[in-house]
Design a protein around this motif. Structure first.
Motif, PDB file in Angstrom:
ATOM      1  N   THR A  75      40.823  57.703  42.558  1.00 50.10           N
ATOM      2  CA  THR A  75      41.322  56.423  43.057  1.00 50.10           C
ATOM      3  C   THR A  75      40.401  55.302  42.609  1.00 50.10           C
ATOM      4  O   THR A  75      39.207  55.499  42.424  1.00 50.10           O
ATOM      5  N   ARG A  76      40.997  54.139  42.445  1.00 52.58           N
ATOM      6  CA  ARG A  76      40.257  52.900  42.213  1.00 52.58           C
ATOM      7  C   ARG A  76      40.759  51.893  43.234  1.00 52.58           C
ATOM      8  O   ARG A  76      41.967  51.666  43.342  1.00 52.58           O
ATOM      9  N   THR A  77      39.850  51.318  43.970  1.00 49.67           N
ATOM     10  CA  THR A  77      40.198  50.255  44.906  1.00 49.67           C
ATOM     11  C   THR A  77      39.638  48.960  44.341  1.00 49.67           C
ATOM     12  O   THR A  77      38.442  48.862  44.071  1.00 49.67           O
ATOM     13  N   ILE A  78      40.516  47.994  44.153  1.00 49.26           N
ATOM     14  CA  ILE A  78      40.170  46.764  43.456  1.00 49.26           C
ATOM     15  C   ILE A  78      40.328  45.585  44.406  1.00 49.26           C
ATOM     16  O   ILE A  78      41.413  45.365  44.954  1.00 49.26           O
ATOM     17  N   VAL A  79      39.240  44.832  44.612  1.00 54.18           N
ATOM     18  CA  VAL A  79      39.278  43.621  45.427  1.00 54.18           C
ATOM     19  C   VAL A  79      39.134  42.437  44.477  1.00 54.18           C
ATOM     20  O   VAL A  79      38.142  42.309  43.752  1.00 54.18           O
ATOM     21  N   TRP A  80      40.114  41.580  44.481  1.00 55.39           N
ATOM     22  CA  TRP A  80      40.168  40.411  43.603  1.00 55.39           C
ATOM     23  C   TRP A  80      39.379  39.306  44.286  1.00 55.39           C
ATOM     24  O   TRP A  80      39.912  38.555  45.091  1.00 55.39           O
ATOM     25  N   THR A  81      38.082  39.174  43.982  1.00 57.07           N
ATOM     26  CA  THR A  81      37.213  38.258  44.714  1.00 57.07           C
ATOM     27  C   THR A  81      37.316  36.817  44.245  1.00 57.07           C
ATOM     28  O   THR A  81      37.098  35.898  45.028  1.00 57.07           O
ATOM     29  N   GLU A  82      37.629  36.605  42.958  1.00 60.46           N
ATOM     30  CA  GLU A  82      37.804  35.242  42.443  1.00 60.46           C
ATOM     31  C   GLU A  82      38.904  35.229  41.392  1.00 60.46           C
ATOM     32  O   GLU A  82      39.093  36.204  40.678  1.00 60.46           O
ATOM     33  N   GLY A  83      39.617  34.112  41.316  1.00 58.39           N
ATOM     34  CA  GLY A  83      40.625  33.927  40.286  1.00 58.39           C
ATOM     35  C   GLY A  83      42.032  34.334  40.677  1.00 58.39           C
ATOM     36  O   GLY A  83      42.939  34.251  39.846  1.00 58.39           O
ATOM     37  N   ALA A  84      42.239  34.745  41.906  1.00 57.26           N
ATOM     38  CA  ALA A  84      43.567  35.221  42.319  1.00 57.26           C
ATOM     39  C   ALA A  84      44.615  34.110  42.297  1.00 57.26           C
ATOM     40  O   ALA A  84      45.792  34.377  42.076  1.00 57.26           O
ATOM     41  N   THR A  85      44.193  32.875  42.497  1.00 57.91           N
ATOM     42  CA  THR A  85      45.171  31.784  42.546  1.00 57.91           C
ATOM     43  C   THR A  85      45.623  31.343  41.163  1.00 57.91           C
ATOM     44  O   THR A  85      46.594  30.611  41.029  1.00 57.91           O
ATOM     45  N   THR A  86      44.931  31.785  40.113  1.00 60.25           N
ATOM     46  CA  THR A  86      45.330  31.467  38.742  1.00 60.25           C
ATOM     47  C   THR A  86      45.803  32.755  38.081  1.00 60.25           C
ATOM     48  O   THR A  86      45.214  33.238  37.116  1.00 60.25           O
ATOM     49  N   PHE A  87      46.862  33.298  38.626  1.00 58.32           N
ATOM     50  CA  PHE A  87      47.372  34.616  38.281  1.00 58.32           C
ATOM     51  C   PHE A  87      47.547  34.835  36.776  1.00 58.32           C
ATOM     52  O   PHE A  87      47.233  35.891  36.256  1.00 58.32           O
ATOM     53  N   ILE A  94      37.169  37.626  38.891  1.00 61.45           N
ATOM     54  CA  ILE A  94      36.067  38.527  39.219  1.00 61.45           C
ATOM     55  C   ILE A  94      36.629  39.523  40.217  1.00 61.45           C
ATOM     56  O   ILE A  94      37.238  39.146  41.219  1.00 61.45           O
ATOM     57  N   ARG A  95      36.448  40.807  39.902  1.00 62.83           N
ATOM     58  CA  ARG A  95      36.972  41.868  40.765  1.00 62.83           C
ATOM     59  C   ARG A  95      35.851  42.843  41.094  1.00 62.83           C
ATOM     60  O   ARG A  95      35.042  43.178  40.238  1.00 62.83           O
ATOM     61  N   THR A  96      35.852  43.307  42.326  1.00 56.00           N
ATOM     62  CA  THR A  96      34.930  44.357  42.737  1.00 56.00           C
ATOM     63  C   THR A  96      35.741  45.643  42.834  1.00 56.00           C
ATOM     64  O   THR A  96      36.821  45.661  43.419  1.00 56.00           O
ATOM     65  N   ILE A  97      35.197  46.716  42.248  1.00 55.61           N
ATOM     66  CA  ILE A  97      35.956  47.961  42.160  1.00 55.61           C
ATOM     67  C   ILE A  97      35.128  49.130  42.669  1.00 55.61           C
ATOM     68  O   ILE A  97      33.950  49.263  42.329  1.00 55.61           O
ATOM     69  N   GLU A  98      35.751  49.938  43.509  1.00 58.42           N
ATOM     70  CA  GLU A  98      35.170  51.203  43.972  1.00 58.42           C
ATOM     71  C   GLU A  98      35.952  52.312  43.262  1.00 58.42           C
ATOM     72  O   GLU A  98      37.179  52.262  43.206  1.00 58.42           O
ATOM     73  N   ILE A  99      35.230  53.293  42.721  1.00 57.29           N
ATOM     74  CA  ILE A  99      35.862  54.361  41.944  1.00 57.29           C
ATOM     75  C   ILE A  99      35.468  55.714  42.509  1.00 57.29           C
ATOM     76  O   ILE A  99      34.301  55.930  42.863  1.00 57.29           O
TER      77      ILE A  99
END
Length: 171
Positions: A75-87, A94-99
């Motif tokens: 599994t990869r869990t992806i948190v979209w920490t920056e830039g989500a509003t400019t899809f 910037i995304r933080t990912i747990e693998i």
């Protein structure tokens, strides 16, 4: 590649998109398996950042020239920490990912790969780079390989540690 697309999966936790690789080949390397992509929580505004999950099922990569096959699930869990509003503009993402991956490498050795606090930064010059976090690979014989991607700077540097020996890579 077969894609079963659920309209709205990117923001609706009740919908799942699957990508199936059926003997997908590139340069003689063959990928098989299935990815399930789903939205977990969050939004464009508020304190909870958009969070997605990718589940890898029955994945295998058969290398060209009879170099072996590796298999895994994870599994990869992806948190979209920056830039989500400019899809449509990923250059500010910037995304933080747990693998977490559990598999067998091409030499028949079982392993677990765990990535903690991995930061994928698209604001770096030259495109997206992993700028922070640690990836640890533990084989069933107890040996451990650790990759440390640093403190978050876009410096193209990381360290690999195995058997007490640390090597710094600058690329």
């Amino acid at each position: 590649i077969i894609i079963n697309w659920s309209i709205g999966w990117f923001w609706d936790s009740t919908k799942v998109t699957t990508v199936t690789f059926e003997e997908f080949s590139y340069n003689g390397n063959v990928l098989s398996g299935e990815l399930e992509m789903r939205f977990l929580e969050g939004g464009l505004t508020g304190t909870v950042k958009p969070t997605h999950e990718i589940v890898e099922k029955n994945m295998s990569l058969t290398l060209a020239d009879s170099l072996g096959t590796t298999t895994w699930e994870g599994t990869r869990t992806i948190v979209w920490t920056e830039g989500a509003t400019t899809f449509l503009d990923q250059s500010d993402d910037i995304r933080t990912i747990e693998i977490y991956k559990d598999g067998v490498n091409r030499n028949g050795e079982e392993y677990v790969a765990e990535g903690s606090g991995l930061v994928f930064n698209s604001t770096c010059s030259g495109g997206t780079k992993i700028t922070q976090g640690i990836l640890t690979i533990t084989k069933n014989d107890g040996s451990v390989i650790s990759v440390n991607f640093g403190d978050g700077t876009c410096d193209n540097s990381y360290t690999i540690t195995q058997n007490g020996i640390t090597v710094t890579i600058n690329d």
